[in-house]
Design an enzyme around this catalytic site. Structure first.
Site, short mmCIF file in Angstrom:
data_model
loop_
_atom_site.label_atom_id
_atom_site.label_comp_id
_atom_site.label_asym_id
_atom_site.label_seq_id
_atom_site.Cartn_x
_atom_site.Cartn_y
_atom_site.Cartn_z
N PHE A 1 -10.51 -0.38 -0.59
CA PHE A 1 -10.42 -1.05 0.70
C PHE A 1 -10.92 -2.47 0.46
O PHE A 1 -12.06 -2.67 0.06
CB PHE A 1 -11.28 -0.32 1.73
CG PHE A 1 -11.31 -0.98 3.09
CD1 PHE A 1 -10.25 -1.74 3.56
CD2 PHE A 1 -12.42 -0.83 3.89
CE1 PHE A 1 -10.29 -2.34 4.81
CE2 PHE A 1 -12.47 -1.42 5.15
CZ PHE A 1 -11.41 -2.18 5.61
N ASP B 1 0.85 -1.17 0.00
CA ASP B 1 0.00 0.00 0.00
C ASP B 1 0.90 1.24 0.00
O ASP B 1 1.46 1.60 -1.03
CB ASP B 1 -0.87 -0.12 1.26
CG ASP B 1 -2.06 0.78 1.28
OD1 ASP B 1 -1.85 1.99 1.20
OD2 ASP B 1 -3.18 0.28 1.42
#
Length: 181
Positions: free
Chosen positions: A155, A105
């Site tokens: 997400f 990420d």
């Protein structure tokens, strides 16, 4: 289409287990060819990598070793300041290491892990990540060699990825549905 509702969040199917398996098979072939006769060490970063690592290792047919590590942070969260890498358990001096991640990420955890493994004397370090969020990266990496899927800032949960510790056991990967989707 199965929608999962958790607290005030809604998740829809995103990447099926069949897609994941096909991609892992291709990654395994690539690693087997590249590392033939070289005996790499696979280091899985817990907790999220456990399903990916298990399926990946089923595709690895070369001589290799594996271990798992866990990152400990000052605040107890992945977003906190990382304090240490726990659990290597192998001598990595002059070894070729393949870090196995669930998702890269921001890259903060990965950078810490790479630096810690270099300090352990690793000869080379490659990264194999199921998911990569290029738009979120805060560091440059030249060693992310194997990526299952590049995704945006979604997400995601399932297949090892969690929401507050839950839903890692889902076979498929789900993404959050935002209003307007």
């Amino acid at each position: 289409m199965k929608i999962i509702e958790i607290d005030d969040l809604r998740f829809e199917p995103f990447i099926s287990y069949d897609q994941i398996k096909k991609r892992i098979r291709l990654i395994g072939i690539d690693i087997n060819l590249r590392y033939e006769g070289r005996r790499p060490v696979f280091i899985g970063v817990l907790n999220g990598c456990f399903m990916f690592m298990a399926d990946l290792m089923k595709e690895i047919h070369i001589e290799s070793e594996m271990s798992f590590v866990k990152l400990a942070s000052y605040s107890g969260t992945a977003q906190g300041n990382i304090a240490e890498l726990i659990g290597v358990g192998l001598d990595l001096k002059d070894r070729e290491v393949i870090i196995v991640e669930d998702v890269v990420d921001s890259g903060n955890s990965l950078k810490f892990t790479i630096d810690a493994l270099r300090n352990e004397g690793a000869k080379s370090i490659s990264v194999c990540s199921l998911l990569l969020k290029p738009s979120c990266l805060q560091h440059e990496f030249d060693n992310i060699e194997y990526v299952g899927f590049e995704i945006d800032k979604e997400f995601v949960i399932g297949y090892g990825l969690d929401y507050n510790g839950y839903y890692r056991n889902l076979k498929d990967i789900y993404k959050e549905v935002t209003l307007g989707d």
